[in-house]
Design an enzyme around this catalytic site. Structure first.
Site, PDB file in Angstrom:
ATOM      1  N   GLY A 234       0.773  -1.233   0.000  1.00 27.55           N
ATOM      2  CA  GLY A 234       0.000   0.000   0.000  1.00 27.55           C
ATOM      3  C   GLY A 234       0.801   1.278   0.000  1.00 27.55           C
ATOM      4  O   GLY A 234       0.304   2.324  -0.416  1.00 27.55           O
ATOM      5  N   GLU A 272       3.285  -6.620   3.430  1.00 28.41           N
ATOM      6  CA  GLU A 272       3.782  -7.254   2.200  1.00 28.41           C
ATOM      7  C   GLU A 272       4.141  -6.143   1.246  1.00 28.41           C
ATOM      8  O   GLU A 272       3.370  -5.792   0.348  1.00 28.41           O
ATOM      9  CB  GLU A 272       2.653  -8.077   1.566  1.00 28.41           C
ATOM     10  N   GLY A 274       6.288  -4.110  -1.678  1.00 30.71           N
ATOM     11  CA  GLY A 274       7.056  -4.362  -2.893  1.00 30.71           C
ATOM     12  C   GLY A 274       7.654  -3.084  -3.442  1.00 30.71           C
ATOM     13  O   GLY A 274       8.846  -2.824  -3.317  1.00 30.71           O
ATOM     14  N   ARG A 275       6.800  -2.250  -4.042  1.00 30.34           N
ATOM     15  CA  ARG A 275       7.263  -1.014  -4.676  1.00 30.34           C
ATOM     16  C   ARG A 275       8.087  -0.151  -3.721  1.00 30.34           C
ATOM     17  O   ARG A 275       9.148   0.368  -4.093  1.00 30.34           O
ATOM     18  CB  ARG A 275       6.057  -0.218  -5.180  1.00 30.34           C
ATOM     19  N   CYS A 350       7.415   2.570 -32.560  1.00 24.22           N
ATOM     20  CA  CYS A 350       6.581   3.119 -33.626  1.00 24.22           C
ATOM     21  C   CYS A 350       5.182   3.424 -33.104  1.00 24.22           C
ATOM     22  O   CYS A 350       4.174   2.937 -33.630  1.00 24.22           O
ATOM     23  CB  CYS A 350       6.516   2.137 -34.794  1.00 24.22           C
ATOM     24  N   TYR A 379       8.322  -2.682 -10.669  1.00 29.56           N
ATOM     25  CA  TYR A 379       7.314  -2.600 -11.724  1.00 29.56           C
ATOM     26  C   TYR A 379       7.815  -1.764 -12.898  1.00 29.56           C
ATOM     27  O   TYR A 379       7.143  -0.845 -13.360  1.00 29.56           O
ATOM     28  CB  TYR A 379       6.004  -2.028 -11.160  1.00 29.56           C
TER      29      TYR A 379
END
Length: 406
Positions: A234, A272, A274-275, A350, A379
């Site tokens: 979070g 938990e 992550g980021r 492109c 990420y």
């Protein structure tokens, strides 16, 4: 996490000198990551624990750096689960995420996850059959989705509304009835992860208070012997205003006040993250190939793009960057440059959506310089559409003590 710009910029210059062509690389500052992880772990008083959500970045040097600090790892697929277990034979693991297959549930039983987070009654029924067939007792948490009051909105919400995540409260009685006769399933507690990208420490503390209230009410209602609460991650990274990051010191101070209440209820709480753990250790470096003007705007075209670094497009922002001057100029004509202008930093794809930074001011940027994007450690490369156009992948450089790369 402190951004060690001089160390990383020097590593960029060394990599550029070794490259023999336009540089495109990820650089991960492992000493900074280790220091940040230790500080984060210290900031969480008992009974708060820290697991790392491997989905953010599962590169082995990243995991090895964190393994001695965090309490365990969280996986969200069989691939992640098997990768983590193959590298860390005894580290506690969690399996979570919606849409688990029978093979994933069986792998969780076989590999001995500490806890499995169940997302629905249907998933629970399949798990019961698999655990019974294997003769393996499984400890689990029930992931719940319930309404949140005002003040809990962020840019990424997984609950409090109609989403694919968790068991709605109205369905919990049927879940509890089913569990009553299951020999091989043991519910240890609940999993609440209703939102991400939280940048306000006070609001996140308020969310934890709401989680505790819900947990104790439901435990009493069902007369359950639950002792574990997983509150997910979070905590966000402020890509738009990097100088205004989540106030970890204030959050830690608030946790001290909450810790006694959780302990009094006999609840072990697990984050938990992550980021927030790895984002600031990573940098994406892209050499400038061309500078061009079109309809009154200036475009800085770099080696690479969103197929390597999808974070800006995924988050919908203009990513911050620095220009690393490179003095080597190999052509006989004047070096293209812009000074004191606003530019769009784009890649080689492109598509006009291949934009990393929009309308960003620069003092000076030249063809052959390297644009360096921070907060690229989570990420980023792992979520990018890396096979589009089949461009060569970026190098991955892991900085050790002294700034040496491997």
């Amino acid at each position: 996490m402190e951004l060690r710009w001089p160390v990383v910029e020097e590593a960029v210059r060394r990599a550029r000198a070794e490259e023999g062509g336009p540089l495109c690389a990820y650089l991960y500052d492992l000493p900074a990551l280790a220091a940040h992880a230790r500080a984060l772990k210290r900031s969480l008083p008992h009974p708060f624990g820290l697991f790392y959500a491997a989905k953010a970045n599962a590169e082995l040097p990243i995991l090895q750096t964190l393994a001695g600090v965090v309490d365990g790892f969280e996986a969200s697929s069989q691939g992640e689960l098997e990768w983590l277990r193959s590298q860390f034979a005894s580290k506690p693991l969690i399996l979570s995420g919606p849409g688990k297959t029978d093979t994933e549930l069986a792998a969780a039983c076989r590999l001995g996850v500490e806890l499995l987070h169940v997302e629905s009654l249907g998933e629970l029924r399949r798990l019961a059959l698999i655990a019974t067939e294997l003769g393996r007792r499984v400890s689990l948490l029930l992931r719940l989705n319930f309404p949140l009051g005002p003040g809990h909105e962020t840019s990424l919400v997984m609950g409090g509304r109609a989403t694919q995540f968790g068991v709605e409260l109205e369905q919990l009685p049927a879940v509890m009835d089913f569990l009553a006769g299951q020999e091989f399933l043991e519910v240890k507690g609940l999993h609440f992860h209703l939102l991400s990208h939280q940048l306000d420490a006070g609001r996140h503390l308020g969310l934890l208070e709401e989680y505790l209230r819900r947990f104790t009410e439901l435990r009493a209602k069902y007369r359950a012997e639950w002792s574990h609460l997983n509150v997910g991650g979070g905590i966000g990274i402020n890509y738009r205003a990097p100088e205004s990051q989540f106030d970890l010191a204030r959050f830690s101070e608030g946790l001290l006040g909450l810790a006694g209440r959780f302990e009094a209820e006999g609840v072990s709480v697990r984050f938990e993250l992550g980021r927030y753990v790895t984002a600031a250790c990573g940098y994406y470096a892209a050499e400038v190939l061309d500078i061009k003007r079109c309809f009154g705007e200036t475009f800085v075209v770099c080696r690479g793009g969103t197929h390597h670094f999808r974070t800006p497009q995924a988050q919908g922002h203009s990513h911050p960057f620095r220009v690393v001057p490179i003095e080597d100029w190999r052509y006989p004509f004047a070096r293209p440059k812009v000074e004191g202008e606003r530019v769009n930093v784009v890649g080689q794809l492109c598509t006009p959506k291949d934009v990393l930074a929009k309308d960003a001011p620069v003092e000076r940027v030249r063809v052959g310089d390297v644009v360096l994007f921070p907060y690229a450690g989570a990420y980023a490369w792992n979520i990018s559409h890396r096979h589009f156009l089949m461009h060569a992948p970026p190098r991955e450089l892991f900085l050790r003590e002294g700034g040496e790369a491997c």
